[in-house]
Design an enzyme around this catalytic site. Structure first.
Site, PDB file in Angstrom:
ATOM      1  N   CYS A   1      -5.201   0.322   6.367  1.00  0.00           N
ATOM      2  CA  CYS A   1      -5.433   1.773   6.521  1.00  0.00           C
ATOM      3  C   CYS A   1      -6.715   2.264   5.864  1.00  0.00           C
ATOM      4  CB  CYS A   1      -4.251   2.568   5.971  1.00  0.00           C
ATOM      5  SG  CYS A   1      -4.110   2.564   4.163  1.00  0.00           S
TER       6      CYS A   1
ATOM      7  N   CYS B   1      -7.208  -1.045   1.094  1.00  0.00           N
ATOM      8  CA  CYS B   1      -6.228  -1.660   1.984  1.00  0.00           C
ATOM      9  C   CYS B   1      -6.931  -2.017   3.295  1.00  0.00           C
ATOM     10  CB  CYS B   1      -5.076  -0.691   2.233  1.00  0.00           C
ATOM     11  SG  CYS B   1      -3.893  -1.278   3.455  1.00  0.00           S
TER      12      CYS B   1
ATOM     13  N   CYS C   1      -8.348  -4.500 -10.405  1.00  0.00           N
ATOM     14  CA  CYS C   1      -7.903  -3.368 -11.210  1.00  0.00           C
ATOM     15  C   CYS C   1      -7.453  -2.288 -10.222  1.00  0.00           C
ATOM     16  CB  CYS C   1      -9.076  -2.902 -12.066  1.00  0.00           C
ATOM     17  SG  CYS C   1      -8.658  -1.746 -13.332  1.00  0.00           S
TER      18      CYS C   1
ATOM     19  N   CYS D   1       0.851  -1.188   0.000  1.00  0.00           N
ATOM     20  CA  CYS D   1       0.000   0.000   0.000  1.00  0.00           C
ATOM     21  C   CYS D   1       0.887   1.239   0.000  1.00  0.00           C
ATOM     22  CB  CYS D   1      -0.909  -0.008   1.220  1.00  0.00           C
ATOM     23  SG  CYS D   1      -1.925   1.478   1.405  1.00  0.00           S
TER      24      CYS D   1
ATOM     25  N   CYS E   1       0.349   3.014   3.723  1.00  0.00           N
ATOM     26  CA  CYS E   1       0.762   2.447   5.016  1.00  0.00           C
ATOM     27  C   CYS E   1       1.785   1.322   4.902  1.00  0.00           C
ATOM     28  CB  CYS E   1      -0.465   1.959   5.781  1.00  0.00           C
ATOM     29  SG  CYS E   1      -1.203   0.436   5.120  1.00  0.00           S
TER      30      CYS E   1
END
Length: 137
Positions: free
Chosen positions: A87, A84, A108, A38, A41
């Site tokens: 976070c 995510c 995607c 991510c 985070c």
């Protein structure tokens, strides 16, 4: 560890749920071995083994690291939003039933929502939970 600083485009995608322009992201045609984390985070999300060329203009994956991605079906939409799980940063969308791979799924994902860590390099630390709570407010 604190969250990563974001560019305005990263903020618009990760925090506000926007989508980057197709075929504009650095990871669309990226096939080096490693892990995608991510961009906000550093939570590990996808491996290069699950990445494939979907010809859609965004990085496409047919799997994720278990527990890394949260899903939310929005009423009236034909796809599911993915974020995510650590976070809450917006990643993109997941589509089922297209048969792009044997797994019959296409994540995607916006390139700006990701950071790539090449195989053999250590993963960056994931942002602390107290930082994450502030992100979700």
């Amino acid at each position: 560890m604190k969250k990563n600083d974001l560019t305005p485009e990263q903020y618009n995608v990760l925090a506000k749920g926007d989508t980057e322009m197709p075929f504009s992201g650095e990871y669309d045609n990226h096939y080096q071995k490693g892990i995608y984390v991510c961009g906000w985070c550093n939570n590990p999300l996808d491996t290069s083994e699950s990445k494939f060329d979907a010809h859609c203009g965004w990085p496409a994956f047919d799997d994720e690291i278990p527990g890394a991605v949260a899903r939310k079906l929005r009423p009236g939409e034909i796809y599911t939003e993915i974020s995510c799980s650590h976070c809450g940063g917006h990643l993109g969308h997941v589509f089922n039933g297209e048969y792009p791979t044997d797994k019959n799924v296409r994540h995607c994902v916006n390139s700006v929502a990701l950071k790539f860590i090449p195989e053999g390099q250590p993963l960056p630390p994931v942002a602390d939970e107290d930082v994450i709570i502030n992100l979700k407010k």
